[in-house]
Design a protein around this motif. Sequence first.
Motif, short mmCIF file in Angstrom:
data_model
loop_
_atom_site.label_atom_id
_atom_site.label_comp_id
_atom_site.label_asym_id
_atom_site.label_seq_id
_atom_site.Cartn_x
_atom_site.Cartn_y
_atom_site.Cartn_z
N ILE A 158 1.03 -1.05 -0.48
CA ILE A 158 -0.15 0.58 0.02
C ILE A 158 1.14 1.42 -0.35
N SER A 159 0.55 1.78 -0.55
CA SER A 159 1.75 3.41 -1.30
C SER A 159 0.54 4.67 -1.40
N VAL A 160 1.10 6.05 -0.76
CA VAL A 160 0.15 7.25 -1.07
C VAL A 160 1.06 7.46 -2.29
N GLY A 161 0.20 7.99 -3.69
CA GLY A 161 0.79 8.97 -4.37
C GLY A 161 1.05 10.29 -4.49
N GLY A 162 1.47 10.94 -5.11
CA GLY A 162 1.53 12.32 -5.18
C GLY A 162 0.53 13.15 -6.66
N GLU A 163 0.25 14.09 -6.82
CA GLU A 163 0.05 14.26 -8.26
C GLU A 163 0.08 13.60 -9.61
N GLU A 164 1.91 13.70 -9.24
CA GLU A 164 2.96 13.38 -10.37
C GLU A 164 2.50 11.82 -10.85
N ASP A 165 1.19 11.22 -9.91
CA ASP A 165 0.57 9.67 -9.81
C ASP A 165 -0.77 9.88 -10.72
N LEU A 166 -1.30 10.65 -10.92
CA LEU A 166 -2.94 10.41 -10.74
C LEU A 166 -2.73 10.08 -12.66
N PRO A 167 -2.08 10.30 -13.38
CA PRO A 167 -2.18 9.67 -14.57
C PRO A 167 -2.25 8.22 -14.95
N THR A 168 -0.95 7.25 -13.77
CA THR A 168 -1.81 6.03 -13.28
C THR A 168 -2.67 5.69 -12.98
N TRP A 169 -3.69 6.68 -11.70
CA TRP A 169 -5.00 6.37 -11.30
C TRP A 169 -5.85 6.11 -12.32
N GLN A 170 -5.63 7.60 -13.26
CA GLN A 170 -6.89 7.88 -14.11
C GLN A 170 -7.09 6.41 -15.04
N GLU A 171 -5.53 5.36 -15.79
CA GLU A 171 -6.26 4.31 -16.18
C GLU A 171 -6.84 3.58 -16.21
N LEU A 172 -6.36 2.88 -14.18
CA LEU A 172 -7.26 2.56 -13.90
C LEU A 172 -8.62 2.27 -13.10
N TYR A 173 -8.79 3.90 -13.29
CA TYR A 173 -10.54 4.54 -13.19
C TYR A 173 -10.70 3.99 -14.62
N ALA A 225 -3.83 22.31 -0.99
CA ALA A 225 -3.55 23.76 -1.02
C ALA A 225 -4.42 24.46 0.55
N ALA A 226 -5.63 23.54 1.14
CA ALA A 226 -6.77 24.22 2.00
C ALA A 226 -5.73 23.66 3.24
N ASP A 227 -6.35 24.75 4.33
CA ASP A 227 -6.25 24.45 5.69
C ASP A 227 -6.61 23.48 6.13
N ASP A 228 -6.27 22.09 6.87
CA ASP A 228 -6.70 21.29 7.37
C ASP A 228 -7.80 20.16 6.35
N THR A 229 -6.61 20.34 5.18
CA THR A 229 -8.57 19.51 4.33
C THR A 229 -7.13 18.47 3.52
N GLU A 230 -6.68 17.48 3.20
CA GLU A 230 -6.72 16.89 2.66
C GLU A 230 -6.89 15.94 1.45
N CYS A 231 -6.35 15.85 0.45
CA CYS A 231 -6.71 14.87 -0.70
C CYS A 231 -5.94 13.88 -1.31
N THR A 232 -6.21 12.21 -0.51
CA THR A 232 -4.87 11.71 -0.44
C THR A 232 -5.37 10.66 -1.39
N LEU A 233 -4.08 10.12 -2.54
CA LEU A 233 -4.29 8.66 -3.16
C LEU A 233 -4.09 8.10 -2.89
N TYR A 234 -3.94 6.71 -3.59
CA TYR A 234 -3.62 5.72 -2.30
C TYR A 234 -3.78 3.81 -3.52
N PHE A 235 -2.05 3.60 -3.89
CA PHE A 235 -2.30 2.40 -4.93
C PHE A 235 -2.44 1.28 -3.56
N ALA A 236 -2.83 0.52 -4.57
CA ALA A 236 -2.49 -1.29 -3.92
C ALA A 236 -1.85 -2.50 -4.56
#
Length: 392
Positions: free
Chosen positions: A230-245, A271-282
């Motif tokens: 299990i890993s956490v991706g960054g914005e640069e990993d969103l194309p990988t997410w998109q392919e599986l999505y 970029a917002a305070d006390d907010t997060e959007c996290t991308l997870y991969f398995a």
Amino acid sequence: MNSPTPLPETPTLTVAPLSADAHAEFLAAHPTASFLQNPRWPEVKSGWRGESLGVFADDRLVAATLVLHRPLPVPSAVPLVGGRTLAYLAEGPVLDADDVDLPAVLTALTERLRRDGAFLVRMGLPGVRRRWAAGDVRRALAAGEHRMLTELEPLTVDDDAEAVREELTALGWQAPGESEEFEAGQPQFQARIPLVDDDGAGLDAEAVLARMDQTSRRQTRKSTRSELTISVGGEEDLPTWQELYEETAERDGFTGRPLSYFQRMHRALNAADDTECTLYFAHLDQTLLAAAIFVRQGRFAWYVYGASAAQERKRYAPRALQLRQIEDALAAGCRWYDLGGLSPSLDPEHELAGLTRFKTTMGADVVQTQGEWDFEISPLLAKAFRLYMARR
């Protein structure tokens, strides 16, 4: 004879724009407010114009809301209709205290939006009317003896929420209907896993697992022994997410969102305070089996999007990601983990029954929110807009 004590004057409410920082500071004091009220959310929604409005009683900020404006599909120069907008308050307004007069707040807001050119105000007022226990819903769905969820005895009922509905109706707001399908906008019925006990004390992962049915619990435990990484991706990993999505969307027959949407979401919410959007991969070795997008704001967490591969299903990679999101929500002190909307139908043959079955076997209770209410400033334009949207 003593003079009577004068009654306190009702403060005059005024509506004024809020800066993004002032709005974010207000939301920080309301830790269960939705991320759909985050002042950065308009950066995600193309085709909408966003603004933050505050409602003030004298000098005190008593309510705040993000308003998304969607213009009518006509040139702005057209007389009478050009520049008119649908004003959308998703999960808003957020009130500062229980003693704030909701009718007065809404009257002030709708008058402001009327002056600004809105022809229709659509509001998803925060709050839960009723809540049904996951196990009760699961059993009713299996039995097939009830048509709708609302026929079941709820676990809790908020009497104040019912009083709010009477106030809204008296003000001229139109209540949402109950549909077996998903409504446009935010679903009225949602699945939420409680992360605190009845006294408000935080649970641990084992207590959350205990809420699941036997099959879900077994599969989730097996996923932790399936050699997954299990890993956490960054914005640069969103194309990988998109392919599986997109693979998931094609297989399951739904229309997905473009990569640019997820890039805007990831960038804006992180970029917002006390907010997060996290991308997870398995992954299994180098093979991507599942991915998920998780959002947390304050003390509320949401499973927003998921994707999975067709191979290695017995590894239960999506279950592993669900567990990871639950663990991270617990670590952040969240009170709820939201799995999204579902149908109130209890027909086991309904096309959305599988979704209800999955979410309740995960231990999610079902809540009925206030739903989305309409206030027609121009009934004629509101009707025309609904017809246009229905034909798209």
